[in-house]
Design a protein around this motif. Structure first.
Motif, PDB file in Angstrom:
ATOM      1  N   GLY A 242     -22.380 -27.400  -1.686  1.00 25.83           N
ATOM      2  CA  GLY A 242     -21.884 -26.170  -1.826  1.00 25.83           C
ATOM      3  C   GLY A 242     -23.179 -25.274  -1.312  1.00 25.83           C
ATOM      4  N   ARG A 243     -23.630 -24.137  -2.029  1.00 23.79           N
ATOM      5  CA  ARG A 243     -24.364 -22.936  -1.610  1.00 23.79           C
ATOM      6  C   ARG A 243     -25.332 -24.135  -2.392  1.00 23.79           C
TER       7      ARG A 243
ATOM      8  N   ARG B 124     -26.843 -22.665 -15.556  1.00 22.08           N
ATOM      9  CA  ARG B 124     -27.427 -22.107 -14.888  1.00 22.08           C
ATOM     10  C   ARG B 124     -29.387 -21.454 -15.119  1.00 22.08           C
ATOM     11  N   THR B 125     -28.927 -21.588 -16.331  1.00 21.03           N
ATOM     12  CA  THR B 125     -29.999 -21.678 -17.390  1.00 21.03           C
ATOM     13  C   THR B 125     -31.542 -22.000 -17.501  1.00 21.03           C
ATOM     14  N   VAL B 126     -32.715 -21.281 -17.367  1.00 22.96           N
ATOM     15  CA  VAL B 126     -33.805 -22.885 -16.842  1.00 22.96           C
ATOM     16  C   VAL B 126     -34.051 -22.528 -18.545  1.00 22.96           C
TER      17      VAL B 126
ATOM     18  N   LEU C 150     -33.174 -18.673  -8.171  1.00 24.74           N
ATOM     19  CA  LEU C 150     -34.226 -19.910  -8.411  1.00 24.74           C
ATOM     20  C   LEU C 150     -33.088 -20.986  -8.747  1.00 24.74           C
ATOM     21  N   ASP C 151     -32.159 -20.014  -9.530  1.00 21.34           N
ATOM     22  CA  ASP C 151     -30.513 -21.323  -9.649  1.00 21.34           C
ATOM     23  C   ASP C 151     -29.504 -21.604  -9.158  1.00 21.34           C
ATOM     24  N   LEU C 152     -29.720 -21.472  -7.352  1.00 22.86           N
ATOM     25  CA  LEU C 152     -29.350 -21.583  -5.904  1.00 22.86           C
ATOM     26  C   LEU C 152     -30.002 -22.742  -6.465  1.00 22.86           C
ATOM     27  N   LEU C 153     -31.019 -23.662  -6.619  1.00 20.23           N
ATOM     28  CA  LEU C 153     -31.105 -24.676  -6.053  1.00 20.23           C
ATOM     29  C   LEU C 153     -30.578 -26.068  -6.678  1.00 20.23           C
ATOM     30  N   ASN C 154     -29.878 -27.105  -6.174  1.00 20.08           N
ATOM     31  CA  ASN C 154     -28.834 -27.894  -6.454  1.00 20.08           C
ATOM     32  C   ASN C 154     -29.736 -29.406  -6.783  1.00 20.08           C
ATOM     33  N   HIS C 155     -29.161 -29.986  -7.747  1.00 19.88           N
ATOM     34  CA  HIS C 155     -29.647 -31.380  -8.210  1.00 19.88           C
ATOM     35  C   HIS C 155     -29.237 -32.002  -7.811  1.00 19.88           C
TER      36      HIS C 155
END
Length: 451
Positions: A57-58, A205-207, A230-235
């Motif tokens: 996804g995104r 979504r929090t770091v 930054l929270d668009l970075l996937n795992h």
């Protein structure tokens, strides 16, 4: 000769090979607004651009090669949404005078709900608009989808739902105190659905970022920071990064350990989490996750109990006192050490009573007891395989004719179950290799082994 090197041809070839295909999102209005808004706050990124990938996804795509140990993203402190941001906002005065103090989580959730309500005129509107409208976390699951989860994760998911309901009911008086901010009744703004959305937004979504204790918030640990873009970075479990807030630059920074090729998706690692934890906390499953395991609950472990064993209750009490009745798992390398240790203790005969403590320290057992343990592990594995197959069959039936959020939820549970099946199949093979193969003229007597 026709030119086959165009972008469309490349995408078709990658799709055929099973590779992820991306579609850039950088020109979509919501992301244009987000990048413009972040630029006003001191952040810009030429290295990473938003894109939609067929497998995740995104996400964020590398617009240029990222070298090893290179800084991937550096988000200024003023771009981070924290409880400090909330206390400085229009909501701050209400939080500061509320007694007893609200939790950091409640403060952030309240602010997100409020900003979403105010729409375009809200300060954080460009960020709110790119947040998901709903999530595939289990707190969104209906009861029939919840029943498709493995028992261990289902119990935790039910507990999450109860915690969320408690958060809503305990925070309701505070929500009502915010009425002067709104023109319509506050009950219609801070609904259970709104709190669920905000809770998932914060939870997924929090770091991690430690904050100084505030006199206006409860004493619960305050480590939340929402990080737009930054929270668009996937795992990805195989990726290594260095991430954290830099006191020197006053930015939240992520540095890649191995780098990333141009036009590939840039990933970070949320931690060495198994798929059950990823689903519970983030609402997704990582295919091929090396940390993936299948848990065995006490009800399933009871299949190994010999009810005529007079020492059974003592054994169970001993296992419980030494914390060996939880986190029993199967993994890609077979049954875990904890599981086999628990089985070894359950296998002991009355005359082997003196071995109990040494078993927990890894002492060997007689060969017949070891074979008994392997056989019981096979039985447990087969039981879990049967449960897995039944769930996958029910998921296939429920997927027919559904769409939207319900289909997404079914798909994420299906992925969890498929990953679980792969782990169990690997464990089955490991267990088969552990047992000595019977001679053609000798019957396999393991199946008849009991105390």
């Amino acid at each position: 000769m026709k030119n086959r090197s165009g972008r469309r041809a490349r995408k078709k070839r990658r799709k055929k090979r099973g590779e992820a295909v991306h579609v850039t999102l950088s020109r979509e209005e919501s992301f244009v607004d987000l990048r413009r808004w972040l630029k006003q706050k001191g952040f810009s990124s030429k290295c990473l651009i938003p894109a939609s990938f067929t497998d995740t996804g995104r996400g964020l795509m590398a617009a240029q090669p990222i070298k090893a140990n290179e800084l991937v993203i550096s988000l200024p402190e003023r771009c981070l949404l924290t409880t400090s941001s909330v206390l400085k906002s229009y909501m701050g005065e209400y939080i500061k005078r509320w007694k007893p103090p609200v939790s950091p989580l409640t403060a952030l959730c309240s602010f997100l709900i409020s900003e979403r309500y105010f729409g375009d005129i809200a300060e954080w509107s460009p960020y709110i608009k790119v947040l998901p409208k709903s999530y595939t976390c289990p707190v969104y699951f209906s009861n029939d989808i919840m029943d498709l989860l493995p028992l261990d994760v289902r119990i935790k998911a039910v507990s999450q739902k109860e915690q969320l309901e408690e958060l809503y009911s305990s925070s309701l008086p505070f929500f009502l105190s915010l009425q002067p901010i709104f023109t319509e009744p506050v009950e219609g703004v801070f609904t259970q659905d709104a709190v669920r959305w905000a809770w998932c937004s914060v939870n997924t979504r929090t770091v991690y970022m430690e904050h100084a204790q505030s006199d206006f918030l409860s004493r619960e640990k305050n480590v939340f920071a929402l990080a737009p873009y930054l929270d668009l970075l996937n795992h990805c479990p195989d990726v290594q990064v260095h991430a954290g807030f830099s006191e020197l630059s006053r930015c939240y920074e992520i540095r890649s350990v191995h780098g990333c090729k141009k036009f590939q998706q840039a990933f970070i690692c949320y931690g060495p989490h198994d798929n059950q934890r990823l689903l519970l906390e983030y609402g997704f499953v990582a295919p091929g996750n090396p940390h993936s395991v299948v848990y065995i609950d006490l009800g399933t472990l009871k299949l190994c109990f010999n009810e005529v064993d007079r020492q059974l209750q003592q054994k169970l009490l001993f296992l419980k006192d030494n914390d060996f009745l939880r986190n029993l798992t199967f993994g890609v390398d077979g049954p875990s050490w904890r599981l086999m240790t628990a089985l070894r203790l359950l296998s002991l005969k009355p005359e082997q009573y003196s071995c109990w403590k040494s078993i927990l320290l890894g002492a060997p057992v007689s060969q017949d007891r070891e074979d008994w343990c392997i056989h019981k592990a096979q039985m447990l594995c087969q039981h879990l395989c049967d449960d897995n197959s039944n769930s996958l069959l029910r998921i296939a039936q429920l997927k027919g004719g559904v769409e939207g959020a319900r289909l997404e939820q079914l798909c994420v549970v299906e992925t969890l179950r498929l990953e679980e099946r792969a782990v169990l199949e690997r464990s089955e093979q490991v267990l088969r290799n552990l047992l000595p193969q019977p001679s053609p003229w000798q019957p396999n007597s393991i199946e008849n082994m009991e105390h």
